[in-house]
Design an enzyme around this catalytic site. Structure first.
Site, PDB file in Angstrom:
ATOM      1  N   HIS A  82      35.342  28.257  59.479  1.00  8.75           N
ATOM      2  CA  HIS A  82      35.495  27.858  58.077  1.00  8.75           C
ATOM      3  C   HIS A  82      35.885  29.068  57.241  1.00  8.75           C
ATOM      4  CE1 HIS A  82      34.867  25.687  54.334  1.00  8.75           C
ATOM      5  NE2 HIS A  82      34.332  26.809  53.871  1.00  8.75           N
ATOM      6  N   ASP A 161      26.912  15.905  49.115  1.00  7.15           N
ATOM      7  CA  ASP A 161      27.703  17.079  48.777  1.00  7.15           C
ATOM      8  C   ASP A 161      28.938  16.693  47.993  1.00  7.15           C
ATOM      9  OD1 ASP A 161      28.541  19.930  49.043  1.00  7.15           O
ATOM     10  OD2 ASP A 161      30.248  18.935  49.976  1.00  7.15           O
ATOM     11  N   ARG A 168      29.251  19.715  39.983  1.00  9.45           N
ATOM     12  CA  ARG A 168      29.276  21.167  39.766  1.00  9.45           C
ATOM     13  C   ARG A 168      30.611  21.600  39.162  1.00  9.45           C
ATOM     14  NH1 ARG A 168      28.698  23.239  45.410  1.00  9.45           N
ATOM     15  NH2 ARG A 168      29.087  25.249  44.438  1.00  9.45           N
ATOM     16  N   SER A 183      26.663  23.712  50.349  1.00 11.38           N
ATOM     17  CA  SER A 183      27.780  22.768  50.377  1.00 11.38           C
ATOM     18  C   SER A 183      28.577  22.928  51.674  1.00 11.38           C
ATOM     19  CB  SER A 183      28.683  23.015  49.164  1.00 11.38           C
ATOM     20  OG  SER A 183      29.860  22.256  49.254  1.00 11.38           O
ATOM     21  N   LYS A 187      28.344  20.243  55.176  1.00 19.59           N
ATOM     22  CA  LYS A 187      29.537  19.571  55.700  1.00 19.59           C
ATOM     23  C   LYS A 187      29.804  19.979  57.140  1.00 19.59           C
ATOM     24  CE  LYS A 187      32.002  20.739  52.183  1.00 19.59           C
ATOM     25  NZ  LYS A 187      32.986  20.961  51.109  1.00 19.59           N
TER      26      LYS A 187
END
Lengths: 434, 434
Positions: A82, A161, A168, A183, A187
């Site tokens: 990620h 989320d 947010r 977050s 995920k």
């Protein structure tokens, strides 16, 4: 304990009980806790943060708000990567097939462009026919049969989320490390992975502007992973200039293919290998970094990595020829060059500005419902540290005409700084955290 | 500047522009800015506060969200008094007629009981027939003709404050000095007053628990008043024990009448005079404090103050006899005494607990739609510093039976502390701020 009392406790710097956090997230997800209470809570967390136990409970509650995929039918350690987002970051497109070609299964759920940063899904969709919205059943099947699958977020994964992120985004609580970390991790944990490599970007084109913040974010995510029994390694990498030479969807697919052919620029090539090494190590397919590197170079040299990309494209309904015969990718009809106005060295590139210029050109979205033009983007002819002569091209803009091209060129010109002295170059890979 | 950017600026400790604040409050009032954005803003303000210029703009915007009454048809300087709330605080009921009898017009918009504190409107409504919901036209007329009028908040005055207060109440942003100060001042300025005396309570029965916080709140409100061209004086007064001897609606009317007859307890009498002196000074009806005091004592001695109360009651549809013949006020059917369990001195009274015991008995509301029993309440037979013998009554509970009386008595017993040594008495009026 009422939602009111929980907000007050956090506001006053007290610690929240994991069971209370679970109920709060659950109530927010099912709508029994209104958005204004969550907004107040997020702002209180911005100022008071969450301790590791609270953060694990918060992440776990978001994870448990939806389906958690089970990929146990695929043997081996499943590893994903990620990135926290940057400009010109096409690494997922070359990394996933390269690592899969070495035998490590890569289940990868990616996102779309956000703000000034590009998104893997948008880039993949510039390949004719490519589908990112597969069913969970197809995703499982492709991870097992192909060794890699790149899809988009589904409504069933971590819905808390999704709802929280949207809130947010309008209440100025996005840039808050515990909320960012939970977050991402909720995920990623919902994907069914066993381990994760994080590419935490830092610099003018990243959400984290300092190495210190990037390090805190990396450590926070590693801690959450540890509490959930998942191995996580992070590289903190430079995003003070765009990665590689291309910015734009089809253009970045082209550059990712170049990485798999071994013909791409040094920075994007090196980062791809560095992240691949971490994935092979976490996946238990290499005895050490040098062994991992050799295997990765092997699948690039043999063409197995590019073949794996073709296989992924084909199984996801795309045209596999488009990634070897690049004329099949969308192409802009015109190019315009942005020229240097003085001699010297490129000393800085305002990377967020480059990303926003790309959005203005149509490579990204100004609004959620904006349409992307996959063909447009930039080739960065010169990067930081390069010598430049007055009149030499800094950037080639690929576009299809229209009234905004002049503005985009002006923004790019302003994004480049040229100095008389050769600037000090920053390292690409700044730190490794595990 | 978008609402998002404003929240972010405040969150990051930057200063907001008055025009942006006005638009933000306006948008919140008309619903174009959602509650979750205001909730995030209020929490950011909790941590970052508002500077004097921001606070004046915030208050002004709340004031301008509705009607601002014009009392210019009434000659003279119109002066109101506002208390931040306590237990046994019946001062408005005696102060308004006393000051009006000296020739200073008193336009007074009051509230209902909130939490453990009583409310002037609830007390007034224990007078048979008394109406607190008059039209604005009648309010204007009574201020002009009677010199005082005591009514409730109308929907047209500072509607932004009404909406914001409800939101703060569920997002843990009530106890925030700039938000408290702007809430009070926007409502008071909407009344059409020229000057204001503040009674800022401090202690176990007040919202402000320390003199330091009370002083900050007082200074903040005085500053807002100054920016709006209104003279404001504040007294910081003790609320570490209930004021006077009565708690409960009809019982407090009775005690207020005793103040106007000159027969009430010293503390409530002294505070009434002290606040009256400030109102006469602000109203330009006295050359100095001693002159003001003499005039106030004069209208008590002559009976003019009590007559003024009767006139107010009559013009607001109440029975004017009820404030001279107290048998006409609602009376509880039973009394029960709470007895001391040891010899010594009353060393402390947990004032918030006394207030909450009153709510439990029916003198206040547990929920917004609870019905009040105007007849119930307490007579505090002993107060802090009084010598006590085992078996002597501490409190007389006035009630109408029911299952909660025992619990109320137990709470009252627990609220009284008795010590062997005589305690140090705190001053009633702690500070004067102007």
């Amino acid at each position: 304990v009422t939602p009111y009392e929980l907000i007050k406790r956090k506001r006053d710097g007290l610690t929240l009980d994991p069971a209370d956090i679970a109920r709060f997230i659950q109530g927010f997800t099912d709508g029994s806790i209104p958005e204004y209470q969550m907004a107040a809570m997020c702002m209180a967390i911005f100022f008071r943060s969450l301790n590791p136990t609270e953060l694990a409970a918060w992440t776990e509650a978001m994870l448990r708000s939806g389906e958690v995929l089970d990929l146990s039918e695929t043997p081996g350690i499943k590893v994903d990567k990620h990135s926290t987002g940057g400009v010109g970051d096409k690494i997922s497109l070359c990394l996933a097939p390269m690592v899969a070609a070495c035998g490590v299964p890569v289940p990868m759920i990616s996102g779309r462009g956000l703000g000034h940063t590009g998104g893997t899904l948008d880039k993949l969709e510039s390949i004719p026919g490519f589908k990112v919205n597969l069913s969970v059943a197809d995703y499982r099947k492709l991870v097992r049969e192909v060794g890699a699958c790149l899809i988009g977020q589904t409504a069933t994964l971590a819905p808390a989320d999704k709802k929280l992120y949207a809130l947010r985004d309008v209440t100025a609580t996005v840039d808050c490390i515990p909320l960012i970390a939970s977050s991402i991790m909720s995920k990623k944990m919902a994907e069914g992975i066993d381990a994760l490599v994080l590419d935490v970007k830092v610099g003018s084109g990243a959400f984290m502007k300092t190495v210190e913040n990037a390090r805190t974010l990396a450590r926070t995510m590693i801690e959450i992973g540890a509490k959930m029994g998942k191995k996580v390694t992070a590289l903190i990498t430079d995003m003070d200039q765009p990665l590689g030479k291309s910015v734009g969807n089809a253009l970045e697919v082209e550059e990712a293919v170049a990485v798999l052919r071994g013909t791409a620029a040094a920075d994007v090539t090196e980062l791809n290998y560095a992240l691949g090494v971490e994935m092979l190590l976490l996946g238990g397919r290499a005895v050490d970094a040098s062994d991992a590197r050799k295997q990765l170079e092997g699948v690039v040299r043999s063409g197995a990595a590019l073949k794996k990309l073709q296989e992924i494209v084909q199984r996801q309904h795309g045209d596999p020829e488009a990634v070897v015969d690049l004329r099949k990718l969308p192409r802009a009809s015109q190019t315009t060059q942005v020229l240097a106005e003085q001699d010297g060295y490129v000393s800085a590139i305002a990377t967020e500005s480059v990303g926003l210029a790309g959005v203005a050109l149509g490579a990204g979205r100004e609004r959620v419902d904006s349409l992307i033009d996959p063909s447009v983007g930039f080739t960065l002819e010169l990067k930081v540290g390069d010598a430049v002569k007055k009149g030499q091209p800094l950037v080639t803009v690929h576009h299809n005409g229209g009234p905004r091209v002049d503005d985009v060129c002006a923004r790019l010109k302003a994004a480049y700084s040229v100095s008389a002295a050769k600037p000090k170059l920053s390292q690409l890979i700044l730190e490794r955290v595990e």
